[in-house]
Design an enzyme around this catalytic site. Sequence first.
Site, PDB file in Angstrom:
ATOM      1  N   LYS A 107       1.360   4.412  -2.928  1.00 13.93           N
ATOM      2  CA  LYS A 107       1.408   5.852  -2.643  1.00 13.93           C
ATOM      3  C   LYS A 107       2.724   6.452  -3.144  1.00 13.93           C
ATOM      4  CE  LYS A 107      -1.614   5.331   1.351  1.00 13.93           C
ATOM      5  NZ  LYS A 107      -1.670   5.073   2.797  1.00 13.93           N
ATOM      6  N   ASP A 140       0.833  -1.210   0.000  1.00 15.40           N
ATOM      7  CA  ASP A 140       0.000   0.000   0.000  1.00 15.40           C
ATOM      8  C   ASP A 140       0.869   1.261   0.000  1.00 15.40           C
ATOM      9  OD1 ASP A 140      -2.736   1.151   0.247  1.00 15.40           O
ATOM     10  OD2 ASP A 140      -1.889   1.959   2.114  1.00 15.40           O
TER      11      ASP A 140
END
Length: 377
Positions: free
Chosen positions: A239, A235
């Site tokens: 980003k 994750d």
Amino acid sequence: MVNIPLLLMGCGGVGRQLLHHIISCRPLHSKQGVVLRVVGVCDSKSMVAVPDVLTSELGDQFLLQLCKVKSSGSSLRELANFGECQVFSGEEIAQKVADVAATLRKSSGLALVDCSASSQTIELLSQVVSLDCCVVLANKKPLTSSLEDYDKLVSKPRWIRHESTVGAGLPVISTINRIIQSGDPIFRIIGSLSGTLGYVMSEVESGRPFSEVVTAAKKLGYTEPDPRDDLSGMDVARKALILARLLGHRIELDSIKIESLYPVEMGPVVMPLEEFLANGLPLLDKDIQKRIDNASSKGNVLRYVCLIEESRCNVGIQEVPKDSALGRLEGSDNVLEIYSRCYSEQPLVIQGAGAGNDTTSAGVLADIIDMQDLYRG
Ligand SMILES: NC(=O)c1ccc[n+]([C@@H]2O[C@H](COP(=O)([O-])OP(=O)(O)OC[C@H]3O[C@@H](n4cnc5c(N)ncnc54)[C@H](OP(=O)(O)O)[C@@H]3O)[C@@H](O)[C@H]2O)c1
Ligand SMILES: *[C@@H]1O[C@H](CO)[C@@H](O)[C@H](O)[C@H]1NC(C)=O
Ligand SMILES: *[C@@H]1O[C@H](CO)[C@@H](O)[C@H](O)[C@H]1NC(C)=O
């Protein structure tokens, strides 16, 4: 009055909170001369839409009812009373969304809002952008697909916003864009962009074993149901990719070096969750403790960060000075340090809650309102 027709894809925690925000902000928006008109909502299986997107809208009572049904875990199509609404499913959905965009582009315009967690919305989003309609994303997947997809999606930069994809409601994307647009070159970004890993790293620093902290974080609901989804760093890597591409790096997700906090032999396909928690995790304590001691002997602490510098983009554990914004981080806040010509000695620092339905959907709403000048009538 500026009239913004809105079509929402995804009504999970974030999508539903967005609908609540829209309803409770009506007095504020009307004072500012803006009206949001929700013309359709989709979940993974169905879409409800008003029959005439030019004039009608899903009423607030209907939207609240819809939220209630979705939060009970049901599917959209289990709504008891659709009134005038039309319901679509399967391949009809994409067709209908494209139709709505084609219809509205000639009059007011449309905001297509992606609050899903799906990678299947890319094509539709690109199509809608190419029709000069606005897209707003909380969903990271479309922006972290191939460069080819990415280029299509951002081909008209004014029509796309995605503030909530990094740091939830924190003004990360807009700040970076402003720095870039002012001609101030950014040469380094380092940040803790996972509330979960931020919490874990600051807790282990205070002497608690890694396994104990992860187990406690899971119990507190800070982690995904399987904490390995956080510990993998995937994750954070998404980003990081979004930020790196914003800085002009022409890279793909698989060229980011990602340090997973568990070894492959403890991965979800090899080891059941229960066994990982009971027997796998504790095996990781010693190594992390060694690294902490090593860092602390130099006045440093360990943080799980994304680091973008020159052509490098890495995700993993780094030593940072104890006396820095990142080093002082405690709890589950996100922290981002941005170094540029103007902010070369002391970085520009953005800090605050980087997750949560409330802040994330507030960021989405601000993006929608921010593009109001693109709407006609
Ligand atoms: N929560 C946060 O703190 C946070 C922060 C930053 C960014 N985000 C991002 O925001 C997005 C939403 O998060 P969430 O927590 O609300 O997720 P969630 O609770 O899992 O909700 C996802 C929603 O998307 C729907 N969906 C799945 N595939 C779809 C498709 N192909 N088309 C339309 N809808 C589809 C799901 O439908 P069903 O209801 O039928 O399953 C569900 O309603 C995610 O991408 C997440 O990464 C979240
Ligand atoms: C976000 O919403 C989901 C679904 O309603 C809920 O399970 C979750 O606890 C919420 N998260 C936060 C941080 O409030
Ligand atoms: C301490 O950390 C440095 C990297 O910062 C590494 O090069 C060195 O090998 C480590 N020493 C020990 C004893 O782990």
